[in-house]
Design a protein around this motif. Structure first.
Motif, PDB file in Angstrom:
ATOM      1  N   ALA A  83      46.730 -47.146   0.667  1.00 35.81           N
ATOM      2  CA  ALA A  83      47.040 -48.554   0.899  1.00 35.81           C
ATOM      3  C   ALA A  83      46.979 -49.041  -0.546  1.00 35.81           C
ATOM      4  CB  ALA A  83      46.155 -48.835   2.060  1.00 35.81           C
ATOM      5  N   ASP A  84      47.615 -50.187  -0.692  1.00 39.23           N
ATOM      6  CA  ASP A  84      47.598 -50.908  -1.795  1.00 39.23           C
ATOM      7  C   ASP A  84      46.342 -52.123  -1.841  1.00 39.23           C
ATOM      8  OD1 ASP A  84      50.698 -52.682  -1.512  1.00 39.23           O
ATOM      9  OD2 ASP A  84      49.147 -52.290  -0.264  1.00 39.23           O
ATOM     10  N   LYS A  85      46.672 -53.047  -1.004  1.00 38.52           N
ATOM     11  CA  LYS A  85      45.705 -54.026  -0.757  1.00 38.52           C
ATOM     12  C   LYS A  85      45.244 -54.220   0.933  1.00 38.52           C
ATOM     13  CE  LYS A  85      46.496 -57.130  -4.769  1.00 38.52           C
ATOM     14  NZ  LYS A  85      46.430 -58.569  -4.923  1.00 38.52           N
ATOM     15  N   SER A  86      45.331 -53.050   1.455  1.00 39.63           N
ATOM     16  CA  SER A  86      44.741 -52.722   2.735  1.00 39.63           C
ATOM     17  C   SER A  86      44.099 -51.459   2.714  1.00 39.63           C
ATOM     18  CB  SER A  86      45.721 -52.988   3.578  1.00 39.63           C
ATOM     19  OG  SER A  86      45.204 -52.994   4.813  1.00 39.63           O
ATOM     20  N   LYS A 106      27.188 -56.180  -1.027  1.00 41.22           N
ATOM     21  CA  LYS A 106      27.600 -57.278  -1.677  1.00 41.22           C
ATOM     22  C   LYS A 106      28.764 -57.049  -2.788  1.00 41.22           C
ATOM     23  CE  LYS A 106      22.467 -58.124  -2.527  1.00 41.22           C
ATOM     24  NZ  LYS A 106      21.428 -58.172  -3.562  1.00 41.22           N
ATOM     25  N   ALA A 107      29.331 -55.751  -3.038  1.00 44.75           N
ATOM     26  CA  ALA A 107      30.487 -55.354  -3.382  1.00 44.75           C
ATOM     27  C   ALA A 107      31.596 -55.800  -2.519  1.00 44.75           C
ATOM     28  CB  ALA A 107      30.615 -53.999  -3.677  1.00 44.75           C
ATOM     29  N   VAL A 108      31.578 -55.574  -1.157  1.00 46.02           N
ATOM     30  CA  VAL A 108      32.461 -55.978  -0.402  1.00 46.02           C
ATOM     31  C   VAL A 108      32.515 -57.528  -0.210  1.00 46.02           C
ATOM     32  CG1 VAL A 108      33.051 -55.969   2.125  1.00 46.02           C
ATOM     33  CG2 VAL A 108      32.243 -53.732   1.065  1.00 46.02           C
ATOM     34  N   ASP A 109      31.639 -58.109  -0.301  1.00 45.16           N
ATOM     35  CA  ASP A 109      31.595 -59.482  -0.479  1.00 45.16           C
ATOM     36  C   ASP A 109      32.365 -60.076  -1.695  1.00 45.16           C
ATOM     37  OD1 ASP A 109      30.676 -62.256   0.559  1.00 45.16           O
ATOM     38  OD2 ASP A 109      29.380 -62.278  -1.135  1.00 45.16           O
ATOM     39  N   GLN A 110      32.179 -59.439  -2.886  1.00 41.40           N
ATOM     40  CA  GLN A 110      32.905 -59.867  -3.842  1.00 41.40           C
ATOM     41  C   GLN A 110      34.413 -59.437  -3.524  1.00 41.40           C
ATOM     42  OE1 GLN A 110      31.515 -58.170  -7.618  1.00 41.40           O
ATOM     43  NE2 GLN A 110      29.799 -59.227  -7.409  1.00 41.40           N
ATOM     44  N   LEU A 111      34.667 -58.482  -2.969  1.00 42.98           N
ATOM     45  CA  LEU A 111      36.297 -57.906  -2.859  1.00 42.98           C
ATOM     46  C   LEU A 111      36.992 -58.734  -1.689  1.00 42.98           C
ATOM     47  CD1 LEU A 111      35.467 -54.338  -3.263  1.00 42.98           C
ATOM     48  CD2 LEU A 111      36.899 -55.625  -4.777  1.00 42.98           C
ATOM     49  N   LYS A 112      36.280 -59.256  -0.669  1.00 44.53           N
ATOM     50  CA  LYS A 112      36.989 -59.825   0.610  1.00 44.53           C
ATOM     51  C   LYS A 112      37.975 -60.900   0.262  1.00 44.53           C
ATOM     52  CE  LYS A 112      33.323 -63.328   1.330  1.00 44.53           C
ATOM     53  NZ  LYS A 112      32.134 -63.772   2.296  1.00 44.53           N
ATOM     54  N   THR A 113      38.045 -61.488  -0.576  1.00 43.41           N
ATOM     55  CA  THR A 113      38.997 -62.752  -0.862  1.00 43.41           C
ATOM     56  C   THR A 113      40.242 -62.105  -1.466  1.00 43.41           C
ATOM     57  OG1 THR A 113      38.059 -63.185  -3.199  1.00 43.41           O
ATOM     58  CG2 THR A 113      37.310 -64.518  -1.149  1.00 43.41           C
ATOM     59  N   ASN A 114      40.066 -60.968  -2.134  1.00 42.73           N
ATOM     60  CA  ASN A 114      41.372 -60.350  -2.920  1.00 42.73           C
ATOM     61  C   ASN A 114      41.984 -59.127  -2.107  1.00 42.73           C
ATOM     62  OD1 ASN A 114      41.374 -62.130  -4.757  1.00 42.73           O
ATOM     63  ND2 ASN A 114      40.087 -60.891  -5.990  1.00 42.73           N
ATOM     64  N   PHE A 115      41.292 -58.650  -1.235  1.00 39.91           N
ATOM     65  CA  PHE A 115      41.760 -57.307  -0.364  1.00 39.91           C
ATOM     66  C   PHE A 115      41.641 -57.555   1.135  1.00 39.91           C
ATOM     67  CE2 PHE A 115      41.113 -55.755  -4.519  1.00 39.91           C
ATOM     68  CZ  PHE A 115      42.225 -55.125  -4.759  1.00 39.91           C
ATOM     69  N   SER A 116      42.480 -56.991   1.807  1.00 39.42           N
ATOM     70  CA  SER A 116      42.249 -56.824   3.120  1.00 39.42           C
ATOM     71  C   SER A 116      41.668 -55.294   3.452  1.00 39.42           C
ATOM     72  CB  SER A 116      43.457 -56.692   3.984  1.00 39.42           C
ATOM     73  OG  SER A 116      43.352 -56.623   5.368  1.00 39.42           O
ATOM     74  N   ALA A 135      24.426 -58.049   5.747  1.00 42.62           N
ATOM     75  CA  ALA A 135      25.653 -58.380   6.258  1.00 42.62           C
ATOM     76  C   ALA A 135      26.047 -59.589   7.224  1.00 42.62           C
ATOM     77  CB  ALA A 135      26.388 -57.096   7.006  1.00 42.62           C
ATOM     78  N   GLN A 136      25.126 -59.732   7.957  1.00 46.91           N
ATOM     79  CA  GLN A 136      25.235 -61.169   8.556  1.00 46.91           C
ATOM     80  C   GLN A 136      25.023 -62.395   7.978  1.00 46.91           C
ATOM     81  OE1 GLN A 136      22.105 -60.374  11.712  1.00 46.91           O
ATOM     82  NE2 GLN A 136      23.391 -59.194  12.870  1.00 46.91           N
ATOM     83  N   LYS A 137      24.237 -62.297   6.869  1.00 47.18           N
ATOM     84  CA  LYS A 137      23.752 -63.440   5.917  1.00 47.18           C
ATOM     85  C   LYS A 137      25.224 -63.747   5.036  1.00 47.18           C
ATOM     86  CE  LYS A 137      21.028 -64.854   2.066  1.00 47.18           C
ATOM     87  NZ  LYS A 137      19.725 -64.455   1.257  1.00 47.18           N
ATOM     88  N   LEU A 138      25.755 -62.717   4.922  1.00 45.60           N
ATOM     89  CA  LEU A 138      27.204 -63.081   3.985  1.00 45.60           C
ATOM     90  C   LEU A 138      28.272 -63.172   4.664  1.00 45.60           C
ATOM     91  CD1 LEU A 138      26.420 -60.140   1.145  1.00 45.60           C
ATOM     92  CD2 LEU A 138      25.921 -62.610   1.091  1.00 45.60           C
ATOM     93  N   LYS A 139      28.106 -63.251   6.063  1.00 45.21           N
ATOM     94  CA  LYS A 139      29.175 -63.462   6.980  1.00 45.21           C
ATOM     95  C   LYS A 139      30.487 -62.389   6.929  1.00 45.21           C
ATOM     96  CE  LYS A 139      28.881 -68.350   7.340  1.00 45.21           C
ATOM     97  NZ  LYS A 139      27.538 -68.520   6.727  1.00 45.21           N
ATOM     98  N   LEU A 140      29.866 -61.001   6.927  1.00 47.98           N
ATOM     99  CA  LEU A 140      30.534 -59.949   6.833  1.00 47.98           C
ATOM    100  C   LEU A 140      30.784 -58.783   7.677  1.00 47.98           C
ATOM    101  CD1 LEU A 140      29.680 -58.762   3.126  1.00 47.98           C
ATOM    102  CD2 LEU A 140      31.672 -60.182   3.971  1.00 47.98           C
TER     103      LEU A 140
END
Length: 256
Positions: A83-86, A106-116, A135-140
């Motif tokens: 996948a490209d952005k998913s 924390k890395a997923v938190d950084q990526l969540k706005t640009n990638f599905s 994960a709960q604190k970061l709403k992930l």
């Protein structure tokens, strides 16, 4: 070791403990007795060989490096396309401090706005509750799922459902899940620690990053997700670690 000595039969000592040097210091007398009695010492990586010889170099000539092997018929290529952005990412391992799941979250938190993307975490351990709270604190929680323990019999089928395996450990004596994932056609992002560079020895099969670095991990996950991988090359590379090949390569040690 005592039984082998009394029965006059060969004995092999298999060393795969992450904290061997500490154990050696603590139980020096007992471990040296076993190493002296052993006809052959086996380490699971060149890295492990180095950790042993740093504290017990007099046994270097007894040591053979035999990589952990996997059943490459059981762990077979994934039919998924990149996948490209998913993407669906997976982590498999003990949920303990040295695996650095907090860095991955924390890395997923950084990526969540640009990638599905999603991350499924398989395993259990002493830090599970702590990681779940993060994960709960970061709403992930809609992106990160804790799947619990998985046995090796079902892991091969599970891996085929993912696009990327991430192993952000601070320490790895070997990291067998890396070759299990690659045998299924998955590229990997892993930290450049322990024996990992012996497994991920080319940028054609994965990307190595420094440990304890959220920015580096997120940037390289992004690179992995946007890159077109040759999954046949990844699978072919993993076959170097076939359990059958490992057995054949070391069957010539007839001196014991």
């Amino acid at each position: 070791a005592k039984i082998a000595q009394r029965a006059n039969v060969p004995m092999v000592m298999h060393i795969h403990e992450s904290g061997f040097q500490k154990s050696y210091q603590k139980y020096n007398r007992s471990i040296r007795y076993v190493m002296n009695q052993a006809d052959r010492l086996i380490t699971v990586s060149k890295f492990q060989y180095k950790t042993v010889t740093e504290v017990a170099d007099e046994f270097a000539d007894k040591i053979s490096v035999v990589y952990n092997g996997i059943d490459t018929e059981k762990f077979s290529p994934s039919t998924q396309t990149t996948a490209d952005k998913s993407a669906r990412m997976i982590f498999v391992g003990n949920l303990i401090e040295s695996k650095q799941i907090d860095i991955l979250i924390k890395a997923v938190d950084q990526l969540k706005t640009n990638f599905s993307l999603t991350l499924d975490i398989y395993g259990s351990g002493s830090r599970q509750s702590q990681y779940q709270r993060l994960a709960q604190k970061l709403k992930l929680t809609h992106l990160i799922k804790f799947k619990g323990h998985i046995d090796n019999d079902t892991l091969a089928d599970i891996l085929k459902n993912y696009n990327l395996l991430v192993l952000p450990s601070r320490y790895e004596t070997f990291g067998v899940v890396l070759i299990e994932a690659m045998a299924c056609g998955l590229p990997v992002v892993a930290t450049e620690v322990g024996a990992v560079p012996e497994i991920v020895d080319s940028d054609e099969v994965g990307i190595l990053v420094q440990p304890d670095n959220v920015d580096s991990l997120s940037q390289n996950i992004e690179k992995a997700l946007t890159r077109k991988w040759d999954r046949n090359k990844i699978t072919t590379h993993a076959k170097k670690f076939s359990d059958r090949k490992s057995t054949r390569l070391n069957s010539s040690h007839t001196d014991i």
